[in-house]
Design a protein around this motif. Structure first.
Motif, short mmCIF file in Angstrom:
data_model
loop_
_atom_site.label_atom_id
_atom_site.label_comp_id
_atom_site.label_asym_id
_atom_site.label_seq_id
_atom_site.Cartn_x
_atom_site.Cartn_y
_atom_site.Cartn_z
N SER A 168 -2.30 -13.12 -9.31
CA SER A 168 -2.17 -12.29 -8.19
C SER A 168 -2.00 -13.33 -6.71
CB SER A 168 -3.51 -11.70 -7.77
OG SER A 168 -3.47 -11.23 -6.54
N ILE A 169 -1.33 -13.00 -5.75
CA ILE A 169 -1.07 -13.64 -4.65
C ILE A 169 -1.77 -13.01 -3.27
CG2 ILE A 169 1.04 -15.07 -5.41
CD1 ILE A 169 1.52 -12.14 -3.14
N ALA A 170 -2.72 -12.19 -3.57
CA ALA A 170 -3.30 -11.50 -2.54
C ALA A 170 -3.92 -12.12 -1.44
CB ALA A 170 -4.30 -10.53 -3.24
N GLU A 171 -4.84 -13.26 -1.92
CA GLU A 171 -5.32 -14.30 -1.32
C GLU A 171 -4.31 -15.02 -0.63
OE1 GLU A 171 -8.44 -16.35 -3.29
OE2 GLU A 171 -9.50 -14.85 -4.02
N GLN A 172 -3.21 -15.44 -1.17
CA GLN A 172 -2.37 -16.47 -0.54
C GLN A 172 -1.14 -15.48 0.53
OE1 GLN A 172 -2.93 -16.17 -3.73
NE2 GLN A 172 -4.04 -17.93 -4.14
N ALA A 173 -0.89 -14.60 0.22
CA ALA A 173 0.25 -13.53 0.84
C ALA A 173 0.14 -13.80 2.45
CB ALA A 173 0.20 -12.23 0.64
N LYS A 174 -1.09 -13.86 3.12
CA LYS A 174 -0.94 -13.97 4.43
C LYS A 174 -0.65 -15.38 4.96
CE LYS A 174 -4.10 -13.66 8.61
NZ LYS A 174 -5.39 -13.37 8.93
N GLU A 175 -1.08 -16.42 4.29
CA GLU A 175 -0.72 -17.76 4.70
C GLU A 175 0.85 -17.96 4.10
OE1 GLU A 175 -1.95 -22.38 3.29
OE2 GLU A 175 -2.87 -20.79 2.72
N LEU A 176 1.36 -17.42 3.08
CA LEU A 176 2.63 -17.40 2.71
C LEU A 176 3.68 -16.98 3.63
CD1 LEU A 176 2.56 -16.63 -1.04
CD2 LEU A 176 3.26 -18.99 0.10
N PHE A 177 3.26 -15.81 4.10
CA PHE A 177 4.31 -14.98 4.81
C PHE A 177 3.79 -14.09 5.97
CE2 PHE A 177 7.42 -11.24 5.05
CZ PHE A 177 8.53 -12.03 5.55
N LEU A 178 2.66 -13.34 5.46
CA LEU A 178 2.26 -12.20 6.39
C LEU A 178 2.07 -12.67 7.77
CD1 LEU A 178 0.55 -9.99 3.70
CD2 LEU A 178 3.09 -9.86 4.47
N GLU A 179 1.50 -13.86 7.97
CA GLU A 179 1.00 -14.30 9.40
C GLU A 179 2.04 -14.46 10.30
OE1 GLU A 179 -1.58 -17.62 8.56
OE2 GLU A 179 0.25 -19.17 8.32
N LEU A 180 3.17 -14.52 9.82
CA LEU A 180 4.34 -14.53 10.82
C LEU A 180 4.30 -13.29 11.72
CD1 LEU A 180 7.22 -15.71 8.43
CD2 LEU A 180 6.52 -17.16 10.23
N GLY A 181 3.85 -12.08 11.36
CA GLY A 181 3.48 -11.06 12.33
C GLY A 181 2.12 -10.72 12.48
N HIS A 182 1.82 -10.61 13.97
CA HIS A 182 0.67 -9.88 14.28
C HIS A 182 0.44 -8.57 13.65
CE1 HIS A 182 -0.21 -13.65 16.37
NE2 HIS A 182 0.67 -13.43 17.13
N GLN A 183 1.62 -7.79 13.88
CA GLN A 183 1.54 -6.54 13.22
C GLN A 183 2.65 -6.56 12.27
OE1 GLN A 183 1.50 -4.11 16.94
NE2 GLN A 183 -0.35 -3.33 16.08
N ARG A 184 2.50 -5.47 11.56
CA ARG A 184 3.91 -5.59 10.37
C ARG A 184 4.30 -4.25 9.95
NH1 ARG A 184 -1.20 -8.40 7.83
NH2 ARG A 184 -1.15 -10.31 9.00
N ILE A 185 5.43 -4.19 9.71
CA ILE A 185 6.13 -2.88 9.05
C ILE A 185 6.57 -3.20 7.92
CG2 ILE A 185 7.65 -0.86 9.57
CD1 ILE A 185 7.22 -1.24 12.58
N PHE A 186 5.97 -2.50 6.67
CA PHE A 186 6.95 -2.60 5.64
C PHE A 186 7.77 -1.32 5.20
CE2 PHE A 186 2.79 -4.72 5.50
CZ PHE A 186 3.36 -6.35 4.99
N MET A 187 9.24 -1.55 5.02
CA MET A 187 9.89 -0.42 4.83
C MET A 187 10.39 -0.40 3.13
SD MET A 187 11.84 0.33 8.20
CE MET A 187 13.02 -1.36 7.80
N SER A 188 10.40 0.56 2.26
CA SER A 188 11.11 0.67 1.00
C SER A 188 11.29 2.14 0.60
CB SER A 188 10.38 -0.13 0.15
OG SER A 188 10.77 0.21 -1.15
N GLY A 189 12.09 2.57 -0.10
CA GLY A 189 12.13 3.91 -0.66
C GLY A 189 11.36 3.85 -1.90
N THR A 190 10.88 2.64 -2.61
CA THR A 190 10.42 2.61 -3.64
C THR A 190 8.86 2.06 -3.72
OG1 THR A 190 11.68 0.81 -4.24
CG2 THR A 190 12.34 3.05 -5.30
N ILE A 191 8.44 2.08 -2.89
CA ILE A 191 6.69 1.67 -2.83
C ILE A 191 5.99 2.89 -3.41
CG2 ILE A 191 4.65 1.23 -1.71
CD1 ILE A 191 6.38 -0.16 0.58
#
Length: 459
Positions: free
Chosen positions: A197-220
């Motif tokens: 799992s990368i649940a603990e690392q996702a923020k440090e890896l990428f998610l902290e690039l935005g204070h708020q995030r929008i995730f878009m996909s037709g297949t979530i």
């Protein structure tokens, strides 16, 4: 990396040009309020770039269903003996030198991790692997300090060195969260390290690039699984579903009534039964005859099934076999085949394991999905994740299936018919309660497919 002088020039609005277009774009991103970039590059620059890309008020991620696998790729490591020899001996080394290095740097004599490998054994194996990786890192550092790498070799060595250090840190911090597997426990020519799992690392890896995030996909497929995999906080996450599709349902039916063979592994044949391959070929031929002037796409899912299907079609349905197009694994040759197939004229049928997702061709009007895209249960990581969550496993299957479905229709004015001919489909759909995972536009396509099949039978 940029020097302090470079950074001051960039932030003062001066244009800085380098030999790398990516770095030029990165320089522009540092000083602009808005910019567009791909996930892989932004994650790499966020981890290794100098300076780090500062967080922005908003991060928008398109094709977000691929985000977990892209982030995992920054942590996992595939180490082949061939690459190791190249890093330590260089591309100009003799055959004798390479053989000696393979013996000197043989991988640790441990077994691939399995779902039932005892924790004590896993811990001992990880210690051996850490000592081995540390030895490799030391050897690469010595070669870098001695300036023995060419310019081209140095880039590969630095990348591998960085990834090894990152992996070693994670193995020391949380060894229980990793899977290690050889390609073959006897030959031991490739070893893979993968995070569970990368649940603990996702923020440090990428998610902290935005204070708020929008995730878009037709297949979530499952927002709950998506939130869990990225380590998002459910109480601070809002899910917005767009349930309707601008593509007319009557133009994109999903048909499941034409049955091929049962695409499951049979120990007796060390693969799919030959009779089931022939049944699949028969189903393909019946479908293809309904589209004599249209292009089609066959998605076999595995290379082995593709090869067996081609042989069966050539033997039993030569008139369909003459319409087939295939490509090799060579990227240049593959792109040439796909580019030619994208032309409007013709009635060819492309058979490809590459075109499962991300391949667009407006001239394709029928798609045949030969095998349901199950993740391999021979993979330890998959088995452990499935043990944790059956829904996780089915979510990935449905997502891949919808990606395949999407190859048939690329605009609202287009039309395309999709067939799932795996004889296992009905049993899987019913026993795993798949209907609960399907978005409304797919349920609508299935209903239209049933009506089309009923009208055909009654005609």
């Amino acid at each position: 990396a940029y020097s302090q002088e470079d950074l001051e020039s960039i932030l003062n609005g001066e244009k800085l040009e380098t030999q790398c277009g990516y770095y030029d774009s990165y320089a522009q991103a540092l000083k602009n309020r808005w910019f567009v970039g791909n996930t892989t590059f932004l994650t790499a620059m966020h981890l290794y770039g100098r300076p780090n890309l500062p967080p922005r008020p908003l991060l928008v991620v398109d094709e977000a269903h691929t985000l977990v696998s892209q982030l995992e790729s920054f942590y996992d490591l595939r180490l082949s003996m061939r690459r190791l020899v190249r890093l330590l001996a260089g591309s100009e080394s003799t055959k004798k030198q390479k053989t000696a290095l393979k013996e000197q740097w043989a991988f640790p004599e441990i077994k691939s991790m399995k779902p039932d490998t005892p924790m004590e054994t896993r811990h001992k194996d990880i210690i051996q692997l850490l000592l081995y990786l540390r030895k490799i890192v030391g050897a690469i550092e010595s070669k870098m300090e001695g300036n023995t790498y060419t310019k081209e070799e140095l880039g590969d060595a630095k990348d591998f060195h960085t990834r090894c250090l990152l992996l070693m840190g994670e193995l020391q911090r949380n060894w229980k969260g990793w899977v290690y597997q050889y390609d073959d426990d006897e030959t031991r020519s490739v070893i893979r390290f993968e995070p569970l799992s990368i649940a603990e690392q996702a923020k440090e890896l990428f998610l902290e690039l935005g204070h708020q995030r929008i995730f878009m996909s037709g297949t979530i497929i499952s927002p709950d699984i998506f939130i869990e995999e990225l380590g998002l906080k459910p109480t601070k996450t809002i899910v917005i579903r767009v349930s309707n599709s601008s593509f007319p349902a009557k133009s994109r039916p999903l048909l499941t009534g034409v049955k091929g063979g049962l695409m499951i592994f049979d120990k007796k044949f060390n693969g799919v039964r030959p009779t089931d391959i022939d049944k699949a070929a028969d189903a393909i031929a019946r479908i293809a005859k309904n589209y004599p002037k249209q292009k089609g796409l066959i998605l076999p899912y595995t290379d082995t099934i593709e090869s067996l299907l081609v042989n069966s079609l050539m033997d039993n349905h030569p008139e369909i076999a003459t319409r087939l197009l295939q490509h090799t694994k060579n990227p240049h040759e593959r792109e040439e085949v796909l580019s030619g197939f994208n032309q409007e004229a013709g009635s060819g049928i492309l058979m490809s394991t590459y075109a499962n997702q991300g391949y667009d061709n407006e001239h394709i009007h029928f798609v045949i999905i030969v095998k349901l895209p199950f993740l391999s249960l021979a993979d330890t990581k998959v088995r452990l994740r499935m043990k944790q969550s059956e829904v996780w496993y089915q979510t990935y299957t449905v997502r891949l299936l919808l990606q395949m479905y999407g190859r048939a229709m690329r605009s609202k004015d287009d039309w395309g018919h999709v067939y799932v001919i795996d004889a296992h489909y009905d049993h899987w759909f019913r026993t795993r309660n798949i209907n609960r995972l399907l978005p409304p536009y797919i349920q609508e396509a299935i209903n239209i497919g049933k009506k089309v099949a009923s009208n055909t039978e009654n005609a």
